[in-house]
Design a protein around this motif. Sequence first.
Motif, short mmCIF file in Angstrom:
data_model
loop_
_atom_site.label_atom_id
_atom_site.label_comp_id
_atom_site.label_asym_id
_atom_site.label_seq_id
_atom_site.Cartn_x
_atom_site.Cartn_y
_atom_site.Cartn_z
N UNK A 22 0.83 -1.21 0.00
CA UNK A 22 0.00 0.00 0.00
C UNK A 22 0.87 1.26 0.00
N UNK A 23 0.90 1.97 -1.12
CA UNK A 23 1.72 3.18 -1.20
C UNK A 23 0.99 4.38 -0.62
N UNK A 24 -0.25 4.59 -1.02
CA UNK A 24 -1.02 5.72 -0.50
C UNK A 24 -1.76 5.36 0.77
N UNK A 25 -2.32 6.37 1.41
CA UNK A 25 -3.14 6.10 2.60
C UNK A 25 -4.43 5.39 2.21
N UNK A 26 -4.94 5.70 1.02
CA UNK A 26 -6.16 5.06 0.56
C UNK A 26 -5.97 4.36 -0.77
N UNK A 27 -5.17 4.98 -1.65
CA UNK A 27 -4.96 4.41 -2.96
C UNK A 27 -5.77 5.07 -4.05
N UNK A 28 -6.50 6.12 -3.73
CA UNK A 28 -7.31 6.78 -4.75
C UNK A 28 -7.65 8.20 -4.39
N UNK A 29 -8.07 8.96 -5.38
CA UNK A 29 -8.54 10.33 -5.17
C UNK A 29 -10.05 10.36 -5.27
#
Length: 407
Positions: free
Chosen positions: A291-298
């Motif tokens: 998991x790179x982002x906190x959520x993975x999407x905008x």
Amino acid sequence: MTEQTAQQPPAPAARCPYPFPTADGHHTLTREGGYAEARASGRLLPVTLPHGNPDTGYLAATHDQVKEVLGCPVLTREAANTADTPRLGADLLPELALLAMDGTEHVRMRRQVASTFTPRRARALRETFAAAAHRLIDEMTARGSSGDLIAAYTDPLTALMVSETMGCPVDAATEFYGLADKLTAPCEPDDYARMRKRFEEMCEQLSRPSVQRPTGLLDELANARNGEDKLTAMEVTDLMLTVYAGGARTPSIFMSSSVTTLLERPEQLRLLREQPGLWPGAVEELLRYIPIGLSGGFPRTAVQDVTIAGHLLRAGETVLPSTISANMDPAVFDEPDELDVTRARNPHLAFGHGPHRCPGAFVTKDLAEVALPILFDRLPNLQVATVGHSWQSALIVRAMTELLAQW
């Protein structure tokens, strides 16, 4: 119970805070609890995000839900780029940023970067990446038997990638890399204005048609300033900021996270050392797993009423597509909580889906497919600290500040 009371609509579902909380307040490579329950519900989950209107946000958690959201034309990024939109970060994107527009204008702007990030161009850089990887490892071993793997290896390789795809000297790319990193982190308004001005100056100088440069994005944009889809100086700046602020550090974060992930799973690393042909599939699996982002999407905001996964989203309501959760969906991936470098079917959504799919996907994968095998081959005794990693805070990505290693 009166008839009037019986006919009253049910109370709205309670909203839960998102991102899901962690035990120590730090978001690391360990995925937070809450995603499994969100997927199992089969519905969009009402959530409260840190910024924007607290009562209009939902989370898409299953693979099908996330793909549907990312491909739905009435769920738009442009409508989501407002102060009231539920979102993870406090700042809004520039109006001319790729991730802040949709439709024909988005197509026009994205067309300017498309030829820079093709699979053919990505493959053409593999020898350059390999030579740089060997040189950096030579320098690392000449300095001693330990150091920070991010500063010594993954960051310099990513700066080289920026240099090659931009078509500019490495020193300029390194400054772009640093500015892009800082412009995506919280900072004082005066500091942001100063760094933004310097970024604009560099874009203006390096994208002038009179400047001699190798083939790359800057060359494409210089031509575009006089072409059929003529770009203004501000459009060039915002396009560069979108491409490199949005993704400049991601390859470095991904590679450093991949190193720790594989070293923590020696049986998977052993397979890769015994069967180097597994590396391309292993990179895809690491993209799914990490998991790179906190959520993975905008977030996307509905511009008209639309039904997603049986849920009616009203115009003005916002949904956050979690690719992190989608990539762990047991309806799509066998044993999704396990890293399996031999996984054959892997329709992960690490780079998104639909019109806003990451334009740098191919070059990011090619860099990792070159750099990771060379690192593990050249440094067979590589070890990193298993505890005590320092994580950057206040970002919407999960990034270590350093990765101390011995080789």
